[in-house]
Scaffold this motif. Structure first.
Motif, PDB file in Angstrom:
ATOM      1  N   LEU A   1      36.374  50.288  39.943  1.00  0.00           N
ATOM      2  CA  LEU A   1      35.636  49.080  39.576  1.00  0.00           C
ATOM      3  C   LEU A   1      36.165  47.811  40.233  1.00  0.00           C
ATOM      4  O   LEU A   1      35.409  46.878  40.474  1.00  0.00           O
ATOM      5  N   CYS A   2      37.460  47.754  40.495  1.00  0.00           N
ATOM      6  CA  CYS A   2      38.063  46.507  40.987  1.00  0.00           C
ATOM      7  C   CYS A   2      37.941  46.381  42.496  1.00  0.00           C
ATOM      8  O   CYS A   2      37.702  47.354  43.209  1.00  0.00           O
ATOM      9  N   ALA A   3      38.151  45.164  42.969  1.00  0.00           N
ATOM     10  CA  ALA A   3      37.949  44.873  44.385  1.00  0.00           C
ATOM     11  C   ALA A   3      39.084  45.369  45.260  1.00  0.00           C
ATOM     12  O   ALA A   3      38.891  45.647  46.428  1.00  0.00           O
ATOM     13  N   SER A   4      40.290  45.458  44.713  1.00  0.00           N
ATOM     14  CA  SER A   4      41.444  45.842  45.517  1.00  0.00           C
ATOM     15  C   SER A   4      42.410  46.645  44.659  1.00  0.00           C
ATOM     16  O   SER A   4      42.372  46.561  43.422  1.00  0.00           O
ATOM     17  N   PRO A   5      43.307  47.407  45.284  1.00  0.00           N
ATOM     18  CA  PRO A   5      44.302  48.161  44.509  1.00  0.00           C
ATOM     19  C   PRO A   5      45.163  47.259  43.618  1.00  0.00           C
ATOM     20  O   PRO A   5      45.514  47.650  42.507  1.00  0.00           O
ATOM     21  N   GLN A   6      45.492  46.067  44.101  1.00  0.00           N
ATOM     22  CA  GLN A   6      46.306  45.165  43.285  1.00  0.00           C
ATOM     23  C   GLN A   6      45.541  44.696  42.049  1.00  0.00           C
ATOM     24  O   GLN A   6      46.083  44.660  40.934  1.00  0.00           O
ATOM     25  N   ASP A   7      44.273  44.340  42.233  1.00  0.00           N
ATOM     26  CA  ASP A   7      43.443  43.970  41.086  1.00  0.00           C
ATOM     27  C   ASP A   7      43.329  45.136  40.116  1.00  0.00           C
ATOM     28  O   ASP A   7      43.354  44.952  38.900  1.00  0.00           O
ATOM     29  N   ALA A   8      43.190  46.343  40.666  1.00  0.00           N
ATOM     30  CA  ALA A   8      43.063  47.537  39.815  1.00  0.00           C
ATOM     31  C   ALA A   8      44.319  47.739  38.991  1.00  0.00           C
ATOM     32  O   ALA A   8      44.253  48.047  37.793  1.00  0.00           O
ATOM     33  N   GLU A   9      45.470  47.572  39.634  1.00  0.00           N
ATOM     34  CA  GLU A   9      46.738  47.725  38.910  1.00  0.00           C
ATOM     35  C   GLU A   9      46.851  46.696  37.788  1.00  0.00           C
ATOM     36  O   GLU A   9      47.229  47.027  36.651  1.00  0.00           O
ATOM     37  N   ASP A  10      46.514  45.452  38.094  1.00  0.00           N
ATOM     38  CA  ASP A  10      46.587  44.385  37.082  1.00  0.00           C
ATOM     39  C   ASP A  10      45.623  44.664  35.933  1.00  0.00           C
ATOM     40  O   ASP A  10      45.969  44.491  34.757  1.00  0.00           O
ATOM     41  N   ALA A  11      44.414  45.096  36.279  1.00  0.00           N
ATOM     42  CA  ALA A  11      43.407  45.365  35.250  1.00  0.00           C
ATOM     43  C   ALA A  11      43.822  46.533  34.368  1.00  0.00           C
ATOM     44  O   ALA A  11      43.645  46.508  33.148  1.00  0.00           O
ATOM     45  N   ALA A  12      44.368  47.575  34.987  1.00  0.00           N
ATOM     46  CA  ALA A  12      44.804  48.744  34.214  1.00  0.00           C
ATOM     47  C   ALA A  12      45.927  48.373  33.257  1.00  0.00           C
ATOM     48  O   ALA A  12      45.923  48.775  32.084  1.00  0.00           O
ATOM     49  N   GLN A  13      46.889  47.601  33.754  1.00  0.00           N
ATOM     50  CA  GLN A  13      48.000  47.192  32.895  1.00  0.00           C
ATOM     51  C   GLN A  13      47.500  46.373  31.709  1.00  0.00           C
ATOM     52  O   GLN A  13      47.924  46.578  30.566  1.00  0.00           O
ATOM     53  N   GLU A  14      46.608  45.432  31.982  1.00  0.00           N
ATOM     54  CA  GLU A  14      46.077  44.580  30.911  1.00  0.00           C
ATOM     55  C   GLU A  14      45.288  45.420  29.899  1.00  0.00           C
ATOM     56  O   GLU A  14      45.390  45.215  28.685  1.00  0.00           O
ATOM     57  N   ALA A  15      44.509  46.370  30.398  1.00  0.00           N
ATOM     58  CA  ALA A  15      43.714  47.217  29.511  1.00  0.00           C
ATOM     59  C   ALA A  15      44.616  48.065  28.610  1.00  0.00           C
ATOM     60  O   ALA A  15      44.334  48.238  27.417  1.00  0.00           O
ATOM     61  N   LEU A  16      45.713  48.571  29.146  1.00  0.00           N
ATOM     62  CA  LEU A  16      46.632  49.386  28.349  1.00  0.00           C
ATOM     63  C   LEU A  16      47.355  48.536  27.305  1.00  0.00           C
ATOM     64  O   LEU A  16      47.624  48.998  26.189  1.00  0.00           O
ATOM     65  N   ILE A  17      47.642  47.290  27.661  1.00  0.00           N
ATOM     66  CA  ILE A  17      48.250  46.372  26.684  1.00  0.00           C
ATOM     67  C   ILE A  17      47.273  46.115  25.535  1.00  0.00           C
ATOM     68  O   ILE A  17      47.653  46.124  24.356  1.00  0.00           O
ATOM     69  N   ILE A  18      46.004  45.888  25.892  1.00  0.00           N
ATOM     70  CA  ILE A  18      44.979  45.666  24.860  1.00  0.00           C
ATOM     71  C   ILE A  18      44.847  46.908  23.979  1.00  0.00           C
ATOM     72  O   ILE A  18      44.740  46.807  22.752  1.00  0.00           O
ATOM     73  N   LEU A  19      44.873  48.082  24.589  1.00  0.00           N
ATOM     74  CA  LEU A  19      44.800  49.329  23.826  1.00  0.00           C
ATOM     75  C   LEU A  19      45.955  49.405  22.836  1.00  0.00           C
ATOM     76  O   LEU A  19      45.767  49.737  21.658  1.00  0.00           O
ATOM     77  N   TYR A  20      47.146  49.099  23.305  1.00  0.00           N
ATOM     78  CA  TYR A  20      48.335  49.193  22.454  1.00  0.00           C
ATOM     79  C   TYR A  20      48.253  48.222  21.280  1.00  0.00           C
ATOM     80  O   TYR A  20      48.583  48.562  20.142  1.00  0.00           O
ATOM     81  N   ARG A  21      47.792  47.020  21.582  1.00  0.00           N
ATOM     82  CA  ARG A  21      47.791  45.975  20.546  1.00  0.00           C
ATOM     83  C   ARG A  21      46.591  46.044  19.609  1.00  0.00           C
ATOM     84  O   ARG A  21      46.675  45.636  18.455  1.00  0.00           O
ATOM     85  N   LYS A  22      45.462  46.541  20.111  1.00  0.00           N
ATOM     86  CA  LYS A  22      44.219  46.393  19.339  1.00  0.00           C
ATOM     87  C   LYS A  22      43.511  47.708  19.048  1.00  0.00           C
ATOM     88  O   LYS A  22      42.312  47.721  18.786  1.00  0.00           O
ATOM     89  N   ILE A  23      44.229  48.813  19.080  1.00  0.00           N
ATOM     90  CA  ILE A  23      43.565  50.095  18.823  1.00  0.00           C
ATOM     91  C   ILE A  23      42.946  50.131  17.430  1.00  0.00           C
ATOM     92  O   ILE A  23      41.965  50.821  17.190  1.00  0.00           O
ATOM     93  N   GLY A  24      43.500  49.332  16.537  1.00  0.00           N
ATOM     94  CA  GLY A  24      42.949  49.283  15.181  1.00  0.00           C
ATOM     95  C   GLY A  24      41.537  48.733  15.128  1.00  0.00           C
ATOM     96  O   GLY A  24      40.817  48.955  14.147  1.00  0.00           O
TER      97      GLY A  24
END
Length: 199
Positions: free
Chosen positions: A42-65
């Motif tokens: 989905l992302c434009a570049s590998p770096q954007d993809a890495e940043d997006a994946a990290q942010e998404a996993l943080i959101i998962l960890y914090r907001k799974i409830g």
């Protein structure tokens, strides 16, 4: 398709939602390969993809409830990754646009102008994100990051002619996409995709 990785099962997700730290950690670890795959597609570049994946996993960890249905984890994570990729695109577009604007303005834009600009940037970012990966790469590198044509061609392993052809297709597809989604009149669409017609 290759199914080496599986999403966490519903019992594990439920335990994580109930506050079991071990289960939550396992959910994040098991979700990571899928999240990274989403981001790379989905992302434009590998770096954007890495940043997006990290942010998404943080959101998962914090907001799974906040996940309403345990069976909806995949679609929830897909939406989070998609939004993060679009946000990354928007930041790139905003940075490039800001650099080409007047160096200083005594007053900032009105609240209405800010909202309209943000919506327009999001619309452009969504259209760029919908491009085929090969077209998206060359468009982002050439028109958003502002890299020279020769640098883009070398980075993607293309001849100069092939890079120009791919860039032309990307720009044409993007213009058509923006036109069919109700492009607002005015120059607001031009800066993020490069006003210079030369590849």
């Amino acid at each position: 398709m290759n199914r080496r990785f599986t999403w966490p099962d519903e019992r594990l997700i439920k335990a994580a939602q109930d506050g079991d730290v071990s289960s939550l950690t396992t959910v994040v670890v098991q979700s990571q390969p899928h999240v990274r795959k989403f981001a790379l597609s989905l992302c434009a570049s590998p770096q954007d993809a890495e940043d997006a994946a990290q942010e998404a996993l943080i959101i998962l960890y914090r907001k799974i409830g906040t996940l309403r249905a345990t069976g909806a984890l995949a679609s929830w994570m897909f939406r989070i990754v998609r939004n993060e990729c679009l946000r990354q695109m928007g930041l790139l577009a905003s940075r490039r646009e800001g650099a080409s604007d007047q160096p200083e303005t005594p007053e900032g834009p009105s609240a209405e102008e800010s909202v309209l600009h943000r919506l327009e940037v999001e619309r452009i970012a969504a259209a760029i994100g919908a491009l085929p990966r090969d077209q998206r790469q060359v468009l982002v590198m050439r028109d958003i990051q502002g890299l020279p044509g020769r640098t883009v061609a070398d980075a993607l392993g293309l001849s100069g002619a092939a890079m120009k052809s791919r860039l032309h297709r990307a720009r044409t597809t993007l213009r058509h996409s923006l036109a069919t989604t109700g492009q607002m009149p005015g120059p607001a669409v031009d800066p993020p995709v490069g006003g210079d017609p030369r590849p």
